[in-house]
Scaffold this active site. Structure first.
Site, short mmCIF file in Angstrom:
data_model
loop_
_atom_site.label_atom_id
_atom_site.label_comp_id
_atom_site.label_asym_id
_atom_site.label_seq_id
_atom_site.Cartn_x
_atom_site.Cartn_y
_atom_site.Cartn_z
N SER A 209 56.70 -7.87 27.17
CA SER A 209 58.05 -7.93 26.59
C SER A 209 59.06 -8.58 27.55
O SER A 209 59.90 -9.37 27.10
CB SER A 209 58.53 -6.54 26.17
OG SER A 209 57.74 -6.12 25.07
N LYS B 162 57.12 6.69 21.63
CA LYS B 162 57.74 6.27 20.37
C LYS B 162 58.14 7.43 19.45
O LYS B 162 59.16 7.35 18.77
CB LYS B 162 56.79 5.35 19.60
CG LYS B 162 56.61 3.98 20.23
CD LYS B 162 55.65 3.16 19.39
CE LYS B 162 55.56 1.75 19.90
NZ LYS B 162 54.77 0.90 19.00
N ASN C 274 60.60 1.91 17.97
CA ASN C 274 60.23 1.03 19.08
C ASN C 274 61.43 0.25 19.61
O ASN C 274 61.29 -0.55 20.54
CB ASN C 274 59.10 0.06 18.68
CG ASN C 274 59.59 -1.04 17.77
OD1 ASN C 274 60.61 -0.90 17.10
ND2 ASN C 274 58.89 -2.15 17.74
N ASP D 224 57.94 -2.62 14.09
CA ASP D 224 56.50 -2.95 14.06
C ASP D 224 56.06 -3.41 12.66
O ASP D 224 55.27 -4.35 12.53
CB ASP D 224 55.65 -1.74 14.47
CG ASP D 224 55.66 -1.52 15.97
OD1 ASP D 224 55.92 -2.49 16.72
OD2 ASP D 224 55.41 -0.37 16.40
N GLY E 233 42.69 2.36 11.42
CA GLY E 233 43.55 3.12 12.33
C GLY E 233 44.60 3.91 11.58
O GLY E 233 44.97 3.56 10.45
N GLY F 70 50.28 5.37 15.65
CA GLY F 70 51.69 4.98 15.50
C GLY F 70 51.85 3.59 14.90
O GLY F 70 52.64 3.40 13.96
N ALA F 71 51.10 2.63 15.40
CA ALA F 71 51.23 1.26 14.90
C ALA F 71 50.79 1.19 13.43
O ALA F 71 51.43 0.55 12.60
CB ALA F 71 50.40 0.31 15.75
N ASN G 192 40.00 5.69 9.31
CA ASN G 192 40.20 6.09 10.71
C ASN G 192 39.03 6.92 11.20
O ASN G 192 38.40 7.64 10.42
CB ASN G 192 41.50 6.90 10.83
CG ASN G 192 41.98 6.99 12.26
OD1 ASN G 192 42.02 5.98 12.97
ND2 ASN G 192 42.33 8.19 12.72
N ARG G 193 38.73 6.78 12.50
CA ARG G 193 37.66 7.56 13.13
C ARG G 193 37.89 9.05 12.86
O ARG G 193 36.98 9.76 12.48
CB ARG G 193 37.67 7.27 14.64
CG ARG G 193 36.70 8.05 15.45
CD ARG G 193 36.78 7.66 16.90
NE ARG G 193 38.10 7.91 17.48
CZ ARG G 193 38.43 7.62 18.73
NH1 ARG G 193 37.55 7.07 19.53
NH2 ARG G 193 39.62 7.90 19.19
N THR G 194 39.12 9.50 13.06
CA THR G 194 39.47 10.89 12.77
C THR G 194 40.03 10.90 11.34
O THR G 194 41.20 10.61 11.11
CB THR G 194 40.54 11.39 13.76
OG1 THR G 194 40.10 11.05 15.09
CG2 THR G 194 40.77 12.87 13.66
P1 ATR Z 1 49.17 3.33 18.59
O1 ATR Z 1 50.55 3.92 18.68
O2 ATR Z 1 49.00 2.08 19.40
O3 ATR Z 1 48.72 3.12 17.18
P2 ATR Z 1 47.60 5.74 18.83
O4 ATR Z 1 48.62 6.48 18.02
O5 ATR Z 1 47.00 6.39 20.02
O6 ATR Z 1 48.19 4.36 19.33
O7 ATR Z 1 46.42 5.29 17.82
C1 ATR Z 1 45.26 4.65 18.25
C2 ATR Z 1 44.37 4.37 17.02
O8 ATR Z 1 43.17 3.72 17.48
C3 ATR Z 1 43.91 5.62 16.29
O9 ATR Z 1 43.77 5.32 14.91
C4 ATR Z 1 42.55 5.91 16.94
O10 ATR Z 1 41.68 6.68 16.16
P3 ATR Z 1 41.71 8.30 16.22
O11 ATR Z 1 42.86 8.71 15.37
O12 ATR Z 1 40.40 8.71 15.69
O13 ATR Z 1 41.88 8.65 17.69
C5 ATR Z 1 42.03 4.50 17.06
N1 ATR Z 1 40.97 4.38 18.06
C6 ATR Z 1 41.09 4.38 19.41
N2 ATR Z 1 39.87 4.23 20.00
C7 ATR Z 1 38.95 4.14 18.98
C8 ATR Z 1 37.52 3.98 18.94
N3 ATR Z 1 36.80 3.85 20.05
N4 ATR Z 1 36.93 3.92 17.73
C9 ATR Z 1 37.66 4.02 16.58
N5 ATR Z 1 39.01 4.18 16.57
C10 ATR Z 1 39.64 4.24 17.75
#
Ligand code: ATR
Length: 273
Positions: A17, A66, A86, A100, A124, A127-128, A147-149
């Site tokens: 930035s 954020k 942001n 964003d 994902g 936040g983004a 999302n993974r979770t």
């Molecule tokens: P940001 O504000 O940049 O979005 P964040 O809120 O930490 O950062 O979110 C990171 C995202 O990347 C989340 O969706 C996270 O998945 P989880 O919610 O399961 O943690 C995802 N992410 C990070 N590492 C990952 C991985 N190795 N495989 C799959 N998803 C991943």
């Protein structure tokens, strides 16, 4: 006297930035300077109030501040809806924005992509992803949030359904889902330096009519974008998003249109170094 702007976050030393905004100020001959400041969660309130007291023009806010910063500012309705800011403007109090979503929208628009009535798979739910999801829903896209979770994806889809069409799920059926959509957006950190060989989606899962947009900008061509190129899909890299969210912050602070090309050149040049 110079007007000071800055970005607060932790870690912050790799932020582009300062390069981007200082290039814009220089180009427009504005007597302003932009610095990066390492600020921890514990100090975010003092940092924001301190910047206001010191007469800063504005701030960007990045990971992990954020959401916490939202509680300290008067947030505009879009930032309130997203649950994170942001950008802070000090002209009239302490007003928080989230640029964003608009950054993602303009990155797509620059490539002549409209999301209206398109099926979009958003990888994902952080936040983004939240900012992008609300923007896309407002603009008429049908969203599949993966999302993974899984519960985070389900929760985001629920929140977004007040605005538009969205479902949330886990990564189990990713290959089938990618085949069904028009646009794939990666808003996870997967593929970011130093894990440059990682991707959640490979070429065999894609189709040539797909648009693949990665918000990761370091490296510029991520593993996901390489795979997309192999599949014959249109690719949009993360520098586009970085620049357009920054351009919108610049407009909020200064009331002037940002020199987007100058900002983009500065970022691409810094990334190649
Ligand atoms: P940001 O504000 O940049 O979005 P964040 O809120 O930490 O950062 O979110 C990171 C995202 O990347 C989340 O969706 C996270 O998945 P989880 O919610 O399961 O943690 C995802 N992410 C990070 N590492 C990952 C991985 N190795 N495989 C799959 N998803 C991943």
């Amino acid at each position: 006297m110079k007007t000071v702007y800055g970005v607060i976050g932790d870690p912050i030393e790799h932020s582009l930035s300062p390069v981007m905004h200082n290039a814009a100020f220089r180009h427009l001959g504005m007597d302003c300077v932009y610095y990066a400041f390492r600020v921890t969660l514990e100090d975010v309130r003092d940092a924001i109030l301190g910047a206001k007291a010191l007469g800063f023009g504005g701030l960007n806010v990045t990971i992990p501040l954020k959401e916490r910063a939202l509680e300290i500012v008067n947030a505009d309705p879009i930032a309130e809806e997203i649950g994170a800011i942001n950008t802070i403007d000090f002209k009239d109090g302490i007003i928080g924005y989230n640029t964003d979503g608009i950054g993602a929208k303009r990155a797509l628009k620059k490539h002549n992509i409209s999301v209206k009535d398109k099926r979009v798979l958003l990888l994902g739910a952080g936040g983004a992803a939240r900012a992008i999801a609300f923007q896309l829903a407002h603009d008429g896209a049908g969203l599949i949030i993966v999302n993974r979770t899984a519960p985070r994806a389900v929760k985001l889809a629920q929140d977004v359904r007040g605005v538009g069409d969205a479902i949330g799920t886990d990564m189990g059926d990713l290959a089938t889902l990618v085949k069904k959509v028009d646009i794939l957006i990666n808003s996870t950190s997967v593929g970011m330096h130093p894990d440059v060989d990682k991707t959640l989606v490979t070429a065999d899962m894609m189709h040539p009519d797909l648009v693949v947009f990665d918000i990761v900008y370091n490296p510029i061509e991520t593993c996901l974008l390489k795979e997309a190129r192999k599949a014959g899909a249109l690719t949009i890299d993360g520098v586009n998003m970085l620049v357009h969210q920054g351009a919108e912050s610049f407009r909020i602070w200064t009331g002037r249109e940002a020199p987007v090309k100058v900002m983009e050149d500065a970022v691409r040049c810094a990334l190649k170094r």
